[in-house]
Design an enzyme around this catalytic site. Structure first.
Site, PDB file in Angstrom:
ATOM      1  CB  CYS A 271      -5.832 -71.776  93.635  1.00 15.04           C
ATOM      2  SG  CYS A 271      -5.617 -70.083  94.181  1.00 15.04           S
TER       3      CYS A 271
HETATM    4  N1  LIG Z   1      -2.562 -66.527  94.598  1.00 14.13           N
HETATM    5  C1  LIG Z   1      -3.655 -66.711  93.912  1.00 14.13           C
HETATM    6  O1  LIG Z   1      -3.625 -66.831  92.698  1.00 14.13           O
HETATM    7  C2  LIG Z   1      -5.010 -66.753  94.594  1.00 14.13           C
HETATM    8  C3  LIG Z   1      -6.167 -66.632  93.804  1.00 14.13           C
HETATM    9  C4  LIG Z   1      -7.398 -66.669  94.408  1.00 14.13           C
HETATM   10  C5  LIG Z   1      -7.491 -66.855  95.786  1.00 14.13           C
HETATM   11  N2  LIG Z   1      -6.368 -67.005  96.544  1.00 14.13           N
HETATM   12  C6  LIG Z   1      -6.540 -67.152  97.986  1.00 14.13           C
HETATM   13  O2  LIG Z   1      -6.231 -65.919  98.613  1.00 14.13           O
HETATM   14  C7  LIG Z   1      -5.621 -66.136  99.886  1.00 14.13           C
HETATM   15  C8  LIG Z   1      -4.278 -65.446  99.953  1.00 14.13           C
HETATM   16  O3  LIG Z   1      -3.423 -65.996  98.980  1.00 14.13           O
HETATM   17  P1  LIG Z   1      -2.108 -65.282  98.468  1.00 14.13           P
HETATM   18  O4  LIG Z   1      -1.705 -66.017  97.238  1.00 14.13           O
HETATM   19  O5  LIG Z   1      -2.307 -63.805  98.387  1.00 14.13           O
HETATM   20  O6  LIG Z   1      -1.113 -65.606  99.674  1.00 14.13           O
HETATM   21  P2  LIG Z   1       0.356 -64.973  99.929  1.00 14.13           P
HETATM   22  O7  LIG Z   1       1.105 -65.967 100.695  1.00 14.13           O
HETATM   23  O8  LIG Z   1       0.906 -64.448  98.628  1.00 14.13           O
HETATM   24  O9  LIG Z   1       0.076 -63.703 100.833  1.00 14.13           O
HETATM   25  C9  LIG Z   1      -0.440 -63.762 102.106  1.00 14.13           C
HETATM   26  C10 LIG Z   1       0.141 -62.643 102.932  1.00 14.13           C
HETATM   27  O10 LIG Z   1      -0.493 -62.681 104.203  1.00 14.13           O
HETATM   28  C11 LIG Z   1       0.476 -62.396 105.203  1.00 14.13           C
HETATM   29  N3  LIG Z   1      -0.043 -62.922 106.474  1.00 14.13           N
HETATM   30  C12 LIG Z   1      -0.147 -64.201 106.879  1.00 14.13           C
HETATM   31  N4  LIG Z   1      -0.746 -64.258 108.074  1.00 14.13           N
HETATM   32  C13 LIG Z   1      -1.024 -62.997 108.435  1.00 14.13           C
HETATM   33  C14 LIG Z   1      -1.637 -62.420 109.571  1.00 14.13           C
HETATM   34  N5  LIG Z   1      -2.128 -63.163 110.549  1.00 14.13           N
HETATM   35  N6  LIG Z   1      -1.726 -61.074 109.618  1.00 14.13           N
HETATM   36  C15 LIG Z   1      -1.254 -60.303 108.614  1.00 14.13           C
HETATM   37  N7  LIG Z   1      -0.662 -60.794 107.511  1.00 14.13           N
HETATM   38  C16 LIG Z   1      -0.558 -62.128 107.426  1.00 14.13           C
HETATM   39  C17 LIG Z   1       1.742 -63.057 104.703  1.00 14.13           C
HETATM   40  O11 LIG Z   1       2.877 -62.471 105.276  1.00 14.13           O
HETATM   41  C18 LIG Z   1       1.631 -62.777 103.187  1.00 14.13           C
HETATM   42  O12 LIG Z   1       2.278 -61.586 102.819  1.00 14.13           O
HETATM   43  C19 LIG Z   1      -5.546 -67.661 100.040  1.00 14.13           C
HETATM   44  O13 LIG Z   1      -6.671 -68.094 100.726  1.00 14.13           O
HETATM   45  C20 LIG Z   1      -5.602 -68.160  98.614  1.00 14.13           C
HETATM   46  O14 LIG Z   1      -6.123 -69.463  98.538  1.00 14.13           O
HETATM   47  C21 LIG Z   1      -5.130 -66.931  95.969  1.00 14.13           C
END
Ligand SMILES: NC(=O)c1ccc[n+]([C@@H]2O[C@H](COP(=O)([O-])OP(=O)(O)OC[C@H]3O[C@@H](n4cnc5c(N)ncnc54)[C@H](O)[C@@H]3O)[C@@H](O)[C@H]2O)c1
Length: 434
Positions: A271
């Site tokens: 983030c």
């Molecule tokens: N991790 C954090 O602390 C956090 C906090 C707030 C916001 N975010 C935001 O949330 C979003 C997701 O982050 P995350 O940390 O969960 O990511 P992550 O990488 O942990 O998980 C994303 C998942 O999406 C899947 N994926 C990717 N493309 C796909 C598709 N086209 N169809 C289906 N599945 C798909 C991946 O295989 C993965 O399992 C990002 O935009 C991030 O900036 C993250």
């Protein structure tokens, strides 16, 4: 609209969560726990198999919880978007990284939306949770979904709701962290609000998807800029011969108008190092230079090099060089008590040390293996012999599992980038703080 409202209120609405990572899995579990049937869609077969086998690969979600929900058929995972056909609500939680040139990479959002489009049907609510630049929901997603001939606000609902999850935070979880929502139309906002209210204690609605997108970027830019300020304060204090940690702790006694941030080896995670660049990129398209973001980004990105300079100076004091020295890095996750190494400054610190021909080993109780650009390392067992033999021990992540007294006692010298040795009273002369 009435039909979907009733389904949500009775918790009979079928929910789809696209992307089951750090954000998607806890969210899917939260809705399943309050009675919704949730289908998680993830392109990773491994992830889908793990979840369907009743296991969690996200630290904040217990495998026992996933197992119970899978057994009661409240939670199921699949790689196929056809599951969207039956869902009433779809939440998108896919990654939003930066490209090599630090531009937003919204390709994951686009591929998810194209997958959803094929199965979009009247009465469906689609919510984007991935962090992104203001305008994404309206400019990018809406035209794709309306390309089906369905009209937003009348046939389907579209909203943005930023995810605020703080991995590892035991106090604020999905349920008790207020949720912001903004819809394309008022009806969209109302529907998204109603949906989140089923499980989240406080839902705050705003006037548009753009505002909701901007709110998340303000929150994370606020952190990045304040961390940049305090990192620069550490650099200034170093030159002035002042202990920055003492300054911060004393400043934090002011009960108003000040909020403590702490310096460190650099930014990490999915983030803070990334999100502000989404905002500055968008502003560049409008001929505006987001100066605070760029400046903070510059200071924060240079902290690993500063840590390496500190290691260099520390070794120099005992007539050693980085070249050939045994350096033990403690903690490689970007954040205390987590296993997340995405964008971790430890990766840069190790890389810079290796480039200078140091013999680097690491220990992290949460990260057994670490992939670097050209090589891979495994966490070594933390023995007294290992600590004693290291020319320098570098604390990059202040995991609570470490016994800092014991580490300092055994080490020849310690570069502490987190003030983790604050409570260590003996052998203070061995410690060099940031
Ligand atoms: N991790 C954090 O602390 C956090 C906090 C707030 C916001 N975010 C935001 O949330 C979003 C997701 O982050 P995350 O940390 O969960 O990511 P992550 O990488 O942990 O998980 C994303 C998942 O999406 C899947 N994926 C990717 N493309 C796909 C598709 N086209 N169809 C289906 N599945 C798909 C991946 O295989 C993965 O399992 C990002 O935009 C991030 O900036 C993250």
């Amino acid at each position: 609209m009435e039909k979907l409202r009733q389904k949500i209120e009775k918790r009979q609405a079928l929910v789809g969560v696209v992307g089951l990572g750090y954000v998607g899995l806890p969210l899917a579990v939260e809705f399943a726990k309050v009675g919704f049937k949730v289908t998680g869609i993830d392109r990773s077969k491994k992830k889908v198999t793990t979840i369907n086998a009743g296991r969690s690969d996200v630290e904040d979600v217990a495998s026992s919880t996933v197992a119970t929900l899978v057994a009661s058929k409240k939670l199921v995972a699949t790689t196929s978007y056809t599951a969207i056909q039956k869902t009433d609500v779809v939440i998108i939680c896919v990654p939003t990284p930066l490209s090599k040139t630090k531009d937003p990479d919204v390709s994951f959002i686009l591929s998810a939306v194209k997958g959803i489009k094929k199965h979009l049907h009247p009465g469906q609510l689609v919510i984007l949770e991935s962090t992104t630049y203001p305008g994404t929901t309206e400019e990018l997603i809406l035209p794709i979904l309306e390309g089906t001939g369905l009209k937003v606000g009348r046939d389907f609902y579209l909203a943005f709701s930023p995810e605020r999850i703080d991995p590892g935070n035991k106090t604020y979880r999905v349920k008790n962290t207020p949720k912001v929502v903004g819809g394309i139309t008022e009806r969209c906002t109302q529907m998204a609000e109603l949906f989140y209210e089923q499980t989240i204690l406080e839902v705050v609605s705003v006037s548009s998807t753009r505002s909701a997108e901007m709110i998340k970027l303000l929150e994370n830019t606020f952190r990045s800029v304040n961390i940049g300020l305090v990192n620069e304060t550490a650099l200034m204090c170093d030159r002035l011969g002042i202990d920055v940690w003492e300054v911060i702790d004393a400043a934090a006694t002011k009960p108003f108008g000040y909020m403590p941030f702490y310096p460190g080896p650099g930014l990490g995670g999915h983030c803070i190092p990334i999100d502000p660049h989404y905002l500055s990129w968008k502003l560049k398209t409008l001929n505006y230079w987001a100066r605070f973001i760029e400046l903070a980004g510059d200071i924060n990105a240079n902290m690993p090099a500063y840590v390496v300079r500190k290691i260099n100076d520390t070794l120099n004091r005992v007539r050693k060089s980085i070249n050939g020295s045994k350096i033990l890095v403690l903690g490689v996750a970007y954040k205390r008590d987590t296993s997340d190494v995405r964008e971790s400054p430890a990766l840069d610190v190790i890389k810079l040390l290796q480039e200078r021909a140091a013999q680097v080993q690491y220990n992290d109780p949460h990260v057994p293996k670490l992939s670097l650009d050209k090589s891979a390392l495994s966490s070594v067992a933390l023995t007294a012999k290992l600590v004693k033999e290291a020319d320098c021990v570098v604390i990059v992540t202040d995991h609570s599992a470490y016994d800092y007294q014991w580490i300092v006692h055994n080490a020849q010298c310690v570069v502490d980038t987190r003030n983790a040795t604050k409570a260590v009273l003996d052998n203070k002369d061995k410690i060099v703080k940031l």
